[in-house]
Design a protein around this motif. Sequence first.
Motif, PDB file in Angstrom:
ATOM      1  N   GLN A   1      -1.747   0.841  15.845  1.00 31.83           N
ATOM      2  CA  GLN A   1      -0.860   0.430  14.630  1.00 31.83           C
ATOM      3  C   GLN A   1      -0.674  -0.862  14.543  1.00 31.83           C
TER       4      GLN A   1
ATOM      5  N   THR B   1       2.914  -3.994   6.866  1.00 37.11           N
ATOM      6  CA  THR B   1       2.662  -2.774   7.811  1.00 37.11           C
ATOM      7  C   THR B   1       3.001  -3.430   9.056  1.00 37.11           C
TER       8      THR B   1
ATOM      9  N   ARG C   1       4.539  -3.110   1.219  1.00 39.69           N
ATOM     10  CA  ARG C   1       5.001  -1.752   1.967  1.00 39.69           C
ATOM     11  C   ARG C   1       6.739  -1.543   1.884  1.00 39.69           C
TER      12      ARG C   1
ATOM     13  N   ASN D   1       8.853   1.425   3.402  1.00 38.47           N
ATOM     14  CA  ASN D   1       9.701   0.944   4.487  1.00 38.47           C
ATOM     15  C   ASN D   1      11.163   1.236   4.348  1.00 38.47           C
TER      16      ASN D   1
ATOM     17  N   ASP E   1       4.611   4.036  12.779  1.00 35.28           N
ATOM     18  CA  ASP E   1       4.655   2.583  12.475  1.00 35.28           C
ATOM     19  C   ASP E   1       5.898   2.135  12.351  1.00 35.28           C
TER      20      ASP E   1
END
Lengths: 459, 304
Positions: free
Chosen positions: A299, B55, B72, B76, B266
């Motif tokens: 990630q 990210t 993003r 998020n 993530d």
Amino acid sequence: MSQGHTAGPPGAPTRPGRPRGPRRLIALGAALLAMALLAACGATDDGSTTTASCGAGATRLTFWGWPAGYDLAVEEFNRTHPDICVQLENAGATTAEYVKLNNALKAGSGAPDVATIEYFELPSFEITHSLVDLAPYGVGSVRDRIAPAAWAQVTRGAAQYAMPVDLGPLALYYNSRELTAHHIPVPATWSQFAAAAATLHTEDPKAALTNFDAESPQDVLALMQQDGAFPFHYDGGDTLGVDFTGKRQMAFAAYWQKLIDAHEVTTATDFSPAQWSDLDTGATVARLSPAWGPVGMQQSITKTVGDWRAAPMPQAEAGQEQSGNWGGSALAVVKGTRHARQAAEFVKWFGASADAWKILSGKVAGAFPGYLPLLDSPAFRGGTLPISAGSHPNEVFAQAAQHMTAAQWPPIMTAALTQWTSTFAAVSKGTGTLAQAFAAFQKQMVAYARDQGFTVTED
Amino acid sequence: MSPRRRTPRRPADGVPIRLYGLRRGTTGLLTAVSALFAAFVLAPLVWLAINATKTQANVYGTAGFWFARPFRLWQNLAALGHDVSGAGIYLEWLGNTLLYAVVSAVGSTVLSAMAGYGFSRYRFRGAGTLFRLVMSTLLVPITALSLPLFLVYAKVGLVNSVWGMILPSVVSPVGIYLMRTYIDASVPRDLIEAARIDGAGELRIFLRIALPLTVPGLVTVLLLTLVAVWNNYFLPLVIFSRSSLYPLTVGLSTLSQAAETGTQADLVPVLITGGLVTVLPLIALFLLLERYFRGGVLQGSTTG
């Protein structure tokens, strides 16, 4: 007159403004209060939903745990075991949870029935008689389904203090593209590893083979364990061995210090932005990684996804197959529970059932199993990750899990972890050596352990 | 009242800067120094805002102070409404923090106003001793009280209870001190005497005469308590073991631990976005109440 008018506006609002000021304020206060009360309703609703899902007559168990995906496994257990209702609470991760657990045990109320405890912390709770021996509840029947290294971490003699869940065997995780570009073979021994580090740094003075984070006790102790230099010896009771200054430990310190001094390895902090960016730019080309490392790493990097391969840890001598363990945890049943039998049934299911492991090894949880039927299965070993393209890193990690010995964690790990960072900071800053830090830490740990009433041996 | 709005080159009192006797070079230097401080203070906020749009890989791999694709931010933000880490739901923590902070701040303001008024305008036996006693509690660090507090809480059932968080936060020695000083300075004794002679009751005098005169003081105490409770980490950490009760401070630290130890999700951008959303309400509140707050500080320093 006109002057009076122009002077008027600033003064004029005071009269109507006096009540207006507080009134507006009160309105604002009321609005805020209303918001807060709304939020409160939401909060109580959410709090009760977990309780409401329990069937009538079901035995309720409180379970403290923080790892991702545990909620899904608990849901599955509750669905398949209608007579037991487990409620998962996140009381904080690792040391945060242990502090709370200790507080609750001291207060004599508020402790959960079951708690997640990492292997290194188990002896600290065991020595205060805070954990229920699971042996009388028949949990030992699943022994042959658990990796021996994990099983050894939770048992002492005939007693069993917890149910192992996951593991973190170490392997060498390297950027194959970079190693090939520098014509460096994958090192199989520590001397080849040092040679590889030297070659790489000579060819590219900005590159280092890996990082050695002296400030991370978990990382350093796992490497020491792999190298046969684990500094603690403990087998229950009041006698504790502390040995950071023995021959093997000093050799370990000298080995890494040499690489650090030559800038052939960095002292980047584990999991820091610096480490990830080094790994992604080729400034660092390998990682001595625990089994749960690659999924998280995936990630955090972009450019080198697909280039990473796993190989067994470098060995002291060619032909050996020693690995070390970094991380992993177990479920313990906490003394004071009124439902020890049901709690034992739950932890047994959690650590040693195919149903639980289907979820725990799944996408959300991603735990590395100590559960042999999964660990040994072709499906698990043949699994792939984008970061390692077509290769099978689990094959290497699963093999490593077979070649670990259980670490003899001392019952003073809370103090050791607190003290570690400040003692070892000088190594990463370059103002002290690893050998000096080991010597200082030896003194601190021996003094602390004696203070706590242990008989300490220093070899 | 505010000529500076129309002629921004003049300072607040309407005197052109050259009349202060400052040289252009000096003002330039001072402006540069303030700009540097402003950058120092604002840089982390700007970083939060920019990285909330990234990210996880881009947070680590791209320049910290510029944007990167993919954008993003919305994903998020959406993640704040779900239990992404097993640690709990951000929105729930936000609701809890709002509840704790607002109820505590309102309660503390009321209590401080009453206590401050009492200390300031009534004479009774032991007033001085009592006031010193209240002030002396300022000297005990809350950290030293953690275990005793927990043990007492366990006895009276305040562990994992909303009231365990709110009750201690309502008591604010600083608030009492501030209100006393403020009332000393801004509520004339003569006015109270006059009201008494006119036949007003004590409660009426407090509510209709004293309180309206102390609005800036009240807002100051309200804001101070609100911020203190909003940022309180230690108390909720000790008394809550259920993530559905956590305020933002403890929730975010749990999320941060999950981001560090977690494997799959993530989480780092979610953490950053959460941090950004956490500071926004406080900024909004300060902008909203600024004039009351500023008035309070100025009046407190110039009157009496």
